[in-house]
Design a protein around this motif. Structure first.
Motif, PDB file in Angstrom:
ATOM      1  N   THR A   2       0.835  -1.196   0.000  1.00  0.00           N
ATOM      2  CA  THR A   2       0.000   0.000   0.000  1.00  0.00           C
ATOM      3  C   THR A   2       0.872   1.248   0.000  1.00  0.00           C
ATOM      4  O   THR A   2       1.830   1.351   0.766  1.00  0.00           O
ATOM      5  CB  THR A   2      -0.912   0.007   1.235  1.00  0.00           C
ATOM      6  OG1 THR A   2      -1.691  -1.193   1.255  1.00  0.00           O
ATOM      7  CG2 THR A   2      -1.827   1.216   1.214  1.00  0.00           C
ATOM      8  N   THR A   3       0.526   2.178  -0.879  1.00  0.00           N
ATOM      9  CA  THR A   3       1.293   3.422  -0.913  1.00  0.00           C
ATOM     10  C   THR A   3       1.021   4.230   0.343  1.00  0.00           C
ATOM     11  O   THR A   3      -0.082   4.227   0.886  1.00  0.00           O
ATOM     12  CB  THR A   3       0.921   4.257  -2.152  1.00  0.00           C
ATOM     13  OG1 THR A   3      -0.488   4.494  -2.157  1.00  0.00           O
ATOM     14  CG2 THR A   3       1.319   3.551  -3.426  1.00  0.00           C
ATOM     15  N   ARG A   4       2.047   4.926   0.801  1.00  0.00           N
ATOM     16  CA  ARG A   4       1.924   5.752   1.995  1.00  0.00           C
ATOM     17  C   ARG A   4       1.878   7.230   1.615  1.00  0.00           C
ATOM     18  O   ARG A   4       2.166   7.606   0.485  1.00  0.00           O
ATOM     19  CB  ARG A   4       3.097   5.476   2.925  1.00  0.00           C
ATOM     20  CG  ARG A   4       3.069   4.075   3.548  1.00  0.00           C
ATOM     21  CD  ARG A   4       4.392   3.724   4.184  1.00  0.00           C
ATOM     22  NE  ARG A   4       5.460   3.667   3.184  1.00  0.00           N
ATOM     23  CZ  ARG A   4       6.738   3.449   3.473  1.00  0.00           C
ATOM     24  NH1 ARG A   4       7.117   3.300   4.726  1.00  0.00           N
ATOM     25  NH2 ARG A   4       7.644   3.391   2.517  1.00  0.00           N
ATOM     26  N   LEU A   5       1.531   8.034   2.591  1.00  0.00           N
ATOM     27  CA  LEU A   5       1.477   9.477   2.394  1.00  0.00           C
ATOM     28  C   LEU A   5       2.478  10.141   3.332  1.00  0.00           C
ATOM     29  O   LEU A   5       2.559   9.803   4.514  1.00  0.00           O
ATOM     30  CB  LEU A   5       0.078  10.021   2.675  1.00  0.00           C
ATOM     31  CG  LEU A   5      -1.041   9.552   1.752  1.00  0.00           C
ATOM     32  CD1 LEU A   5      -1.821   8.439   2.428  1.00  0.00           C
ATOM     33  CD2 LEU A   5      -1.969  10.696   1.398  1.00  0.00           C
ATOM     34  N   TRP A   6       3.218  11.096   2.773  1.00  0.00           N
ATOM     35  CA  TRP A   6       4.191  11.867   3.529  1.00  0.00           C
ATOM     36  C   TRP A   6       3.897  13.351   3.335  1.00  0.00           C
ATOM     37  O   TRP A   6       3.376  13.750   2.298  1.00  0.00           O
ATOM     38  CB  TRP A   6       5.615  11.570   3.049  1.00  0.00           C
ATOM     39  CG  TRP A   6       5.947  10.111   3.030  1.00  0.00           C
ATOM     40  CD1 TRP A   6       5.701   9.223   2.025  1.00  0.00           C
ATOM     41  CD2 TRP A   6       6.575   9.359   4.072  1.00  0.00           C
ATOM     42  NE1 TRP A   6       6.135   7.965   2.366  1.00  0.00           N
ATOM     43  CE2 TRP A   6       6.680   8.017   3.624  1.00  0.00           C
ATOM     44  CE3 TRP A   6       7.072   9.679   5.335  1.00  0.00           C
ATOM     45  CZ2 TRP A   6       7.249   7.003   4.386  1.00  0.00           C
ATOM     46  CZ3 TRP A   6       7.646   8.672   6.101  1.00  0.00           C
ATOM     47  CH2 TRP A   6       7.729   7.359   5.639  1.00  0.00           C
ATOM     48  N   ARG A  47      -3.209   9.091   8.668  1.00  0.00           N
ATOM     49  CA  ARG A  47      -2.862   8.621   7.327  1.00  0.00           C
ATOM     50  C   ARG A  47      -1.509   9.157   6.843  1.00  0.00           C
ATOM     51  O   ARG A  47      -1.017   8.738   5.798  1.00  0.00           O
ATOM     52  CB  ARG A  47      -3.966   9.019   6.338  1.00  0.00           C
ATOM     53  CG  ARG A  47      -5.305   8.410   6.695  1.00  0.00           C
ATOM     54  CD  ARG A  47      -6.455   9.029   5.928  1.00  0.00           C
ATOM     55  NE  ARG A  47      -6.556   8.548   4.559  1.00  0.00           N
ATOM     56  CZ  ARG A  47      -7.485   8.958   3.695  1.00  0.00           C
ATOM     57  NH1 ARG A  47      -8.391   9.858   4.066  1.00  0.00           N
ATOM     58  NH2 ARG A  47      -7.528   8.485   2.469  1.00  0.00           N
ATOM     59  N   ALA A  49       2.339   9.238   7.149  1.00  0.00           N
ATOM     60  CA  ALA A  49       3.377   8.377   7.733  1.00  0.00           C
ATOM     61  C   ALA A  49       4.483   9.175   8.408  1.00  0.00           C
ATOM     62  O   ALA A  49       5.101   8.702   9.366  1.00  0.00           O
ATOM     63  CB  ALA A  49       3.966   7.478   6.648  1.00  0.00           C
ATOM     64  N   LYS A  72       7.749  11.620  14.573  1.00  0.00           N
ATOM     65  CA  LYS A  72       7.137  11.593  13.247  1.00  0.00           C
ATOM     66  C   LYS A  72       7.700  12.687  12.338  1.00  0.00           C
ATOM     67  O   LYS A  72       7.387  12.746  11.153  1.00  0.00           O
ATOM     68  CB  LYS A  72       5.617  11.755  13.383  1.00  0.00           C
ATOM     69  CG  LYS A  72       4.800  11.291  12.201  1.00  0.00           C
ATOM     70  CD  LYS A  72       3.314  11.303  12.546  1.00  0.00           C
ATOM     71  CE  LYS A  72       2.465  10.911  11.349  1.00  0.00           C
ATOM     72  NZ  LYS A  72       1.010  10.884  11.692  1.00  0.00           N
ATOM     73  N   GLN A  96      13.304   5.283   2.991  1.00  0.00           N
ATOM     74  CA  GLN A  96      12.108   5.052   3.800  1.00  0.00           C
ATOM     75  C   GLN A  96      10.845   5.108   2.959  1.00  0.00           C
ATOM     76  O   GLN A  96       9.931   4.313   3.147  1.00  0.00           O
ATOM     77  CB  GLN A  96      12.023   6.082   4.930  1.00  0.00           C
ATOM     78  CG  GLN A  96      10.881   5.810   5.905  1.00  0.00           C
ATOM     79  CD  GLN A  96      10.922   6.719   7.122  1.00  0.00           C
ATOM     80  OE1 GLN A  96      11.705   7.661   7.182  1.00  0.00           O
ATOM     81  NE2 GLN A  96      10.070   6.445   8.091  1.00  0.00           N
ATOM     82  N   ALA A  97      10.795   6.048   2.032  1.00  0.00           N
ATOM     83  CA  ALA A  97       9.627   6.201   1.169  1.00  0.00           C
ATOM     84  C   ALA A  97       9.905   5.595  -0.201  1.00  0.00           C
ATOM     85  O   ALA A  97      11.053   5.526  -0.645  1.00  0.00           O
ATOM     86  CB  ALA A  97       9.259   7.676   1.039  1.00  0.00           C
ATOM     87  N   ASP A 101       4.928   6.381  -3.450  1.00  0.00           N
ATOM     88  CA  ASP A 101       4.264   7.004  -2.306  1.00  0.00           C
ATOM     89  C   ASP A 101       3.824   8.416  -2.676  1.00  0.00           C
ATOM     90  O   ASP A 101       4.411   9.072  -3.554  1.00  0.00           O
ATOM     91  CB  ASP A 101       5.212   7.078  -1.102  1.00  0.00           C
ATOM     92  CG  ASP A 101       5.368   5.737  -0.406  1.00  0.00           C
ATOM     93  OD1 ASP A 101       4.661   4.776  -0.761  1.00  0.00           O
ATOM     94  OD2 ASP A 101       6.227   5.657   0.504  1.00  0.00           O
TER      95      ASP A 101
END
Length: 233
Positions: A2-6, A47, A49, A72, A96-97, A101
């Motif tokens: 699953t793609t993450r959000l930054w 939501r 990351a 964070k 990390q990403a 993402d």
């Protein structure tokens, strides 16, 4: 996977138009700094990351903020222009990403972003092929100036929007777009402009007009008013 959000906050500016010795992101707003109000929404969001803040190398204010040691939040070196700061922040996510993402770039001096606007942006773009940004349609009559500060023409406003932030794009695409813009000597002033240079059309997601950017002294009491109306102070 699953793609993450930054989230990325370029915060290396000195805010010369404020006429203050303190950079605008560190000015006091309702007993906190402007940047603390801005960061709160992203840090507390389940939501998101992680958050990268791009700061000037001589920044002497960040360490005193509430988020300087937050797990964070990480710090990246700011650059000469906003586009350099965003690229440095993207580099800070290496390892990390992932390239797929999503990255939400938001102005540190926009503390009044609404949670529902942030949610609308994320939900509206997660399945988008390009990405996009928050904005609002232009409501005022628009004039193009000629010489001597006189009107040259009235501009049709029917298709004009004010471009706000966050602006949300895939990490790999945004990095490529910014690199190509800089290689061409184009110091783009927002991330959508870099994406547009690739021949892509970012999507506009309508938000609220109270997502103001603090640039002048009179913006601080207005931001206080908006935060109060939103129930955040």
């Amino acid at each position: 996977m699953t793609t993450r959000l930054w989230a990325i906050l370029p915060a290396a500016g000195v805010g010369r138009r404020m006429g203050s010795a303190v950079p605008k992101q560190y000015l006091e707003l309702a007993s906190r700094t402007v940047i603390e109000h801005t960061l709160e929404l992203f840090v507390d969001h389940a939501r998101i990351a992680g958050v990268v803040v791009a700061l000037g190398v001589e920044d002497g204010y960040w360490e005193a903020t509430a988020y300087a040691t937050h797990p964070k939040v990480r710090r990246a070196p700011g650059g000469a222009e906003r586009c350099h700061s965003v690229l440095n922040a993207l580099a800070a996510l290496d390892g990390q990403a992932d390239a797929d993402d999503w990255v939400l770039v938001h102005d540190a001096a926009r503390p009044c972003l609404r949670l529902d606007d942030l949610e609308r942006l994320i939900d509206g773009l997660l399945d988008d092929d390009v990405g996009g940004l928050l904005g609002i349609p232009v409501r005022d009559t628009m004039k193009r100036a000629g010489s001597g500060e006189r009107i040259d023409t009235t501009v049709d406003r029917s298709s004009l929007w004010h471009a706000y932030t966050p602006q949300m794009f895939r990490l790999g695409l945004l990095r490529r777009a910014l690199h190509e813009a800089l290689e061409a000597g184009d110091l783009v002033t927002d991330d959508a402009s870099a994406i547009e240079r690739l021949g892509l059309a970012p999507r506009l997601i309508e938000g609220h007009a109270d997502n103001i950017k603090i640039t002048r002294a009179e913006d601080l009491p207005l931001a206080h008013f908006h935060l109060q109306r939103q129930g955040r102070i």
